[in-house]
Design a protein around this motif. Structure first.
Motif, PDB file in Angstrom:
ATOM      1  N   THR A   1       0.888  -1.431  -0.134  1.00 59.83           N
ATOM      2  CA  THR A   1      -0.009   0.149  -0.032  1.00 59.83           C
ATOM      3  C   THR A   1       0.761   1.226  -0.031  1.00 59.83           C
ATOM      4  O   THR A   1       0.278   2.262  -0.350  1.00 59.83           O
ATOM      5  CB  THR A   1      -0.819  -0.002   1.204  1.00 59.83           C
ATOM      6  N   HIS A   2       2.084   1.024   0.286  1.00 58.65           N
ATOM      7  CA  HIS A   2       2.960   2.283   0.472  1.00 58.65           C
ATOM      8  C   HIS A   2       4.473   2.205   0.191  1.00 58.65           C
ATOM      9  O   HIS A   2       4.938   1.023   0.117  1.00 58.65           O
ATOM     10  CB  HIS A   2       2.968   2.780   2.113  1.00 58.65           C
TER      11      HIS A   2
ATOM     12  N   ARG B   1       8.653  -1.335  -1.135  1.00 59.95           N
ATOM     13  CA  ARG B   1       7.150  -1.221  -0.871  1.00 59.95           C
ATOM     14  C   ARG B   1       6.697  -2.174   0.406  1.00 59.95           C
ATOM     15  O   ARG B   1       7.012  -3.146   0.467  1.00 59.95           O
ATOM     16  CB  ARG B   1       6.502  -1.848  -2.182  1.00 59.95           C
TER      17      ARG B   1
ATOM     18  N   GLU C   1      -2.353   2.428  11.749  1.00 58.38           N
ATOM     19  CA  GLU C   1      -1.623   3.711  12.320  1.00 58.38           C
ATOM     20  C   GLU C   1      -1.706   3.752  13.613  1.00 58.38           C
ATOM     21  O   GLU C   1      -2.685   3.187  14.303  1.00 58.38           O
ATOM     22  CB  GLU C   1      -2.138   5.011  11.680  1.00 58.38           C
TER      23      GLU C   1
ATOM     24  N   GLY D   1       3.229   3.556  10.699  1.00 53.50           N
ATOM     25  CA  GLY D   1       2.569   2.771   9.946  1.00 53.50           C
ATOM     26  C   GLY D   1       2.555   1.218  10.596  1.00 53.50           C
ATOM     27  O   GLY D   1       3.904   0.877  10.730  1.00 53.50           O
TER      28      GLY D   1
ATOM     29  N   LEU E   1       5.603   6.878   9.622  1.00 54.80           N
ATOM     30  CA  LEU E   1       4.779   7.202   8.743  1.00 54.80           C
ATOM     31  C   LEU E   1       5.238   8.398   7.787  1.00 54.80           C
ATOM     32  O   LEU E   1       4.980   8.364   6.663  1.00 54.80           O
ATOM     33  CB  LEU E   1       3.296   7.380   9.169  1.00 54.80           C
TER      34      LEU E   1
ATOM     35  N   LEU F   1       6.942   7.165   4.521  1.00 53.49           N
ATOM     36  CA  LEU F   1       6.264   6.473   3.716  1.00 53.49           C
ATOM     37  C   LEU F   1       5.175   7.245   2.851  1.00 53.49           C
ATOM     38  O   LEU F   1       4.641   8.387   3.350  1.00 53.49           O
ATOM     39  CB  LEU F   1       5.218   5.270   4.436  1.00 53.49           C
ATOM     40  N   ALA F   2       4.665   6.826   1.612  1.00 55.67           N
ATOM     41  CA  ALA F   2       3.854   7.497   1.044  1.00 55.67           C
ATOM     42  C   ALA F   2       2.848   6.447   0.402  1.00 55.67           C
ATOM     43  O   ALA F   2       3.491   5.386  -0.068  1.00 55.67           O
ATOM     44  CB  ALA F   2       4.256   8.512  -0.254  1.00 55.67           C
ATOM     45  N   PRO F   3       1.780   6.764   0.075  1.00 59.12           N
ATOM     46  CA  PRO F   3       0.809   5.790  -0.697  1.00 59.12           C
ATOM     47  C   PRO F   3       1.387   5.274  -2.040  1.00 59.12           C
ATOM     48  O   PRO F   3       1.860   6.239  -2.725  1.00 59.12           O
ATOM     49  CB  PRO F   3      -0.564   6.490  -0.818  1.00 59.12           C
TER      50      PRO F   3
ATOM     51  N   THR G   1       2.088   7.728  -5.372  1.00 57.33           N
ATOM     52  CA  THR G   1       2.792   8.936  -5.063  1.00 57.33           C
ATOM     53  C   THR G   1       4.121   9.078  -5.904  1.00 57.33           C
ATOM     54  O   THR G   1       5.003   8.237  -5.807  1.00 57.33           O
ATOM     55  CB  THR G   1       3.022   9.045  -3.575  1.00 57.33           C
TER      56      THR G   1
END
Length: 286
Positions: free
Chosen positions: A100-101, A129, A135, A144, A154, A157-159, A162
């Motif tokens: 997811t991130h 990844r 959270e 995260g 968190l 991290l980025a979705p 991004t």
């Protein structure tokens, strides 16, 4: 590079990717088994031996297709860039929940729980990844949570999806990263690995090796007699080497001279490299 470059097509005399049947000769053809890199970094070797040369690396969360597994090594193809080679089977796991991130810091720690004061479990590179299932917050820092119960900061991290606006800025964040032949991570990287990882973070997946990039990435460019036509993001190629221009006169590259990712003036680099490898072989604009 040819249409059947064995760096990009999985074929051996005894075994080949079923998608290549009718195109290459092999004793048998098999469909690849989906798997995912579970180790922080997985070395992709040119032969199934721990002392075999390093061709490239895969990052945690990268998806692969496995065609064969024997004596602790998996023969596979990376889905992101198509690279084929041998990876320790212990570095792989079945595909479970989709990531997811993506890690956006150059390097980030995984903790056994949501607390930076806990001893770190491992470190992940930029571009790795992970799957975030929840959270938590401890003393003002948000984390995260991973399926294992482990945690990552968190903010690092980025979705998935991004992307950075400027791949050169990504490369600049890796200044002083150690040079590693075949390296593709923020723990150690080579010249074409720097181009590939930086562009990946900007949403563009490109081929791995410098000769592949010189033949297929972007469009050829005439730099002009004094290189005045160059601009930020243009690529300069030598035999077996590539650098990224940061402006019309300066560049950044992972190199064996400083053994780091470093800035250097283009004119100075041409003079320094020339006596060993000759002048630039081409310029391209991605």
């Amino acid at each position: 590079m040819t249409a059947r470059d064995n760096r990009l097509h999985a074929f051996r005399p005894d075994l080949a990717d079923a998608r290549l049947e009718g195109e290459v000769s092999a004793e048998r053809f098999v469909a690849g088994r989906p798997a995912r890199v579970a180790a922080p970094v997985a070395d992709v070797r040119r032969a199934p031996r721990p002392d075999a040369g390093l061709n490239t690396q895969l990052l945690c969360g990268d998806d692969v297709l496995v065609f064969d597994e024997a004596e602790g090594f998996a023969w596979l193809q990376a889905e992101r860039d198509g690279y084929v080679g041998y990876v320790s089977a212990a570095d792989l796991a079945p595909r479970a929940a989709d990531p997811t991130h993506v890690v956006t810091a150059p390097r980030s720690f995984v903790y056994p729980g949501p607390d930076m004061k806990l001893p770190r479990v491992r470190a992940l590179s930029l571009g790795s990844r992970v799957t975030v299932t929840g959270e938590a917050e401890t003393r003002g820092t948000r984390y995260g949570l991973l399926p294992s119960g482990e945690a990552m900061v968190l903010q690092h991290l980025a979705p998935i999806g991004t992307v950075a606006e400027d791949f050169v800025s990504v490369a600049e964040r890796l200044i002083d990263t150690p040079y590693l032949w075949g390296g593709s991570s923020a723990f150690g990287i080579d010249c074409s690995g720097l181009v590939q990882l930086s562009m990946h973070m900007a949403g563009r997946d490109v081929l791995r090796d410098s000769d592949m990039q010189a033949g297929a990435l972007g469009t050829p460019l005439d730099p002009g007699p004094d290189h005045s036509a160059l601009r930020r993001g243009d690529l300069v190629f030598w035999k077996g080497h590539v650098a990224i221009m940061t402006d019309a006169a300066n560049m950044i590259h992972a190199n064996g001279h400083t053994m780091t990712v470093a800035r250097e003036g283009l004119r100075e680099a041409i003079a320094r490299i020339g006596y060993l490898y000759g002048g630039p072989t081409g310029f391209r604009r991605p």
